[in-house]
Scaffold this motif. Structure first.
Motif, mmCIF file in Angstrom:
data_model
loop_
_atom_site.group_PDB
_atom_site.id
_atom_site.type_symbol
_atom_site.label_atom_id
_atom_site.label_comp_id
_atom_site.label_asym_id
_atom_site.label_seq_id
_atom_site.Cartn_x
_atom_site.Cartn_y
_atom_site.Cartn_z
ATOM 1 N N LYS A 46 18.653 44.638 46.281
ATOM 2 C CA LYS A 46 17.903 45.118 45.125
ATOM 3 C C LYS A 46 17.777 45.869 44.499
ATOM 4 O O LYS A 46 17.814 46.787 43.820
ATOM 5 N N ASN A 47 17.675 47.100 46.003
ATOM 6 C CA ASN A 47 17.667 48.356 45.411
ATOM 7 C C ASN A 47 19.052 49.184 44.733
ATOM 8 O O ASN A 47 18.331 49.401 43.479
ATOM 9 N N PHE A 48 19.519 48.165 45.497
ATOM 10 C CA PHE A 48 20.977 48.572 44.850
ATOM 11 C C PHE A 48 21.039 48.903 43.335
ATOM 12 O O PHE A 48 21.509 49.741 42.259
ATOM 13 N N PHE A 49 20.978 47.306 42.307
ATOM 14 C CA PHE A 49 21.082 46.688 41.826
ATOM 15 C C PHE A 49 20.310 47.595 40.943
ATOM 16 O O PHE A 49 20.044 47.618 39.057
ATOM 17 N N ASP A 50 18.832 47.527 41.399
ATOM 18 C CA ASP A 50 17.657 48.477 40.499
ATOM 19 C C ASP A 50 18.150 49.777 39.760
ATOM 20 O O ASP A 50 18.097 50.421 38.970
ATOM 21 N N ARG A 51 18.850 50.888 41.340
ATOM 22 C CA ARG A 51 19.304 51.941 40.496
ATOM 23 C C ARG A 51 20.046 51.932 39.700
ATOM 24 O O ARG A 51 20.319 52.547 38.322
ATOM 25 N N LYS A 52 21.249 50.606 39.843
ATOM 26 C CA LYS A 52 22.104 51.033 39.392
ATOM 27 C C LYS A 52 21.500 49.996 37.421
ATOM 28 O O LYS A 52 22.461 50.888 36.488
ATOM 29 N N SER A 53 20.945 49.527 37.496
ATOM 30 C CA SER A 53 20.082 49.305 36.538
ATOM 31 C C SER A 53 19.533 50.246 35.701
ATOM 32 O O SER A 53 19.545 50.813 34.127
ATOM 33 N N ALA A 54 18.608 51.221 35.697
ATOM 34 C CA ALA A 54 18.254 52.501 35.649
ATOM 35 C C ALA A 54 19.135 53.133 34.731
ATOM 36 O O ALA A 54 19.175 53.716 34.068
ATOM 37 N N ASP A 55 20.816 53.410 35.451
ATOM 38 C CA ASP A 55 21.900 54.100 35.265
ATOM 39 C C ASP A 55 22.251 52.964 33.451
ATOM 40 O O ASP A 55 22.545 54.217 32.749
ATOM 41 N N GLU A 56 22.097 52.008 33.931
ATOM 42 C CA GLU A 56 22.745 51.551 32.269
ATOM 43 C C GLU A 56 21.642 51.422 32.160
ATOM 44 O O GLU A 56 22.248 51.862 29.866
ATOM 45 N N ILE A 57 20.343 51.456 31.721
ATOM 46 C CA ILE A 57 19.812 51.506 30.452
ATOM 47 C C ILE A 57 19.371 53.074 29.841
ATOM 48 O O ILE A 57 19.034 53.462 29.244
ATOM 49 N N ASN A 58 19.639 54.181 30.831
ATOM 50 C CA ASN A 58 19.462 55.354 30.158
ATOM 51 C C ASN A 58 20.652 56.242 29.973
ATOM 52 O O ASN A 58 20.751 57.003 29.629
ATOM 53 N N ALA A 59 21.599 54.893 30.159
ATOM 54 C CA ALA A 59 23.322 55.289 29.724
ATOM 55 C C ALA A 59 23.168 55.747 28.498
ATOM 56 O O ALA A 59 23.990 56.778 27.878
ATOM 57 N N GLY A 60 23.101 54.471 27.475
ATOM 58 C CA GLY A 60 22.894 54.708 26.158
ATOM 59 C C GLY A 60 22.692 53.190 25.742
ATOM 60 O O GLY A 60 22.300 52.379 25.651
#
Length: 236
Positions: free
Chosen positions: A207-221
């Motif tokens: 879950k923590n892995f996908f939360d980090r990936k989600s944060a990267d996506e949301i902030n990406a563009g």
């Protein structure tokens, strides 16, 4: 916009603290930063346990929610803000009192067909030309399929053009909007509900892995598919 929703179940073992580190909440703060300057009286409609409130927590900030349990938690963690237990569809405030309103992730949980009511109540309590910030789920096949709240509870996802039209008809002009979060964000939403309701635990490595990936996506563009963020202002 006419699909009904079932009420969210309160779980004291999970809903015992603000979820400030959730990526969508962190982006709400990033998105709202430039609009907060010079705002003395701010209302957050549907503040829940104070996840966004905690990031802003200051004098002149008001959080409103229908759940007294949620408000009790918010008060514990947000000591500088004030809180009110009330309905978003009947705000207990006089006209033109607030410099800014925030409605993060609330529209999709409202009774079907009441979106215009909350917008008109927001307009009534906002000062002339003041800011309304909001977020809601975007109407995309992937985001809906991977959202258990949509599948099992009827939580709505909104078409961007229709939502903009609704705001315009309700007396608001769009300053800017963006759609954020991709596949990893949709998976993170699915895992949130799976861990809460099936596994009965808050976190682990997956879950923590996908939360980090989600944060990267949301902030990406600005080419996402999950969350709509909007900044608007009252026309008159």
């Amino acid at each position: 916009m006419n699909k009904g929703t079932e009420a969210t179940n309160w779980d004291p073992s999970f809903d015992d603290a603000p979820t400030t580190d959730v990526p969508r909440i962190r982006f709400s703060q990033k998105f709202s930063t430039k609009y907060l300057e010079g705002k003395n009286f701010i209302l957050e409609i549907g503040c829940g346990t104070g996840s966004f409130t905690k990031l802003i927590d200051r004098s002149g900030y008001f959080g409103l929610d229908l759940s007294i349990d949620a408000i009790k938690v918010a008060k514990k963690y947000c000591v500088n803000s004030q809180f009110v237990v009330a309905s978003a569809l009947n705000l207990p405030f006089r006209e033109e009192i607030f410099d800014m309103l925030c409605i993060w992730g609330v529209f999709e949980e409202l009774p079907a067909g009441t979106e215009r009511i909350i917008l008109l109540e927001s307009k009534r309590t906002l000062k002339s030309k003041s800011t309304l910030l909001l977020s809601t789920y975007n109407d995309h096949l992937i985001s809906k399929i991977l959202d258990p709240a949509h599948v099992f509870r009827g939580v709505r996802h909104y078409n961007l053009k229709i939502f903009i039209h609704l705001l315009s008809e309700s007396g608001f002009l769009i300053n800017e909007y963006t759609v954020r979060g991709g596949l990893n964000t949709a998976i993170a939403i699915f895992l949130f509900y799976f861990y809460k309701h099936i596994l009965k635990k808050k976190n682990d490595l997956i879950k923590n892995f996908f939360d980090r990936k989600s944060a990267d996506e949301i902030n990406a563009g600005d080419k996402g598919l999950v969350y709509i963020y909007m900044a608007t202002h009252k026309i008159l």
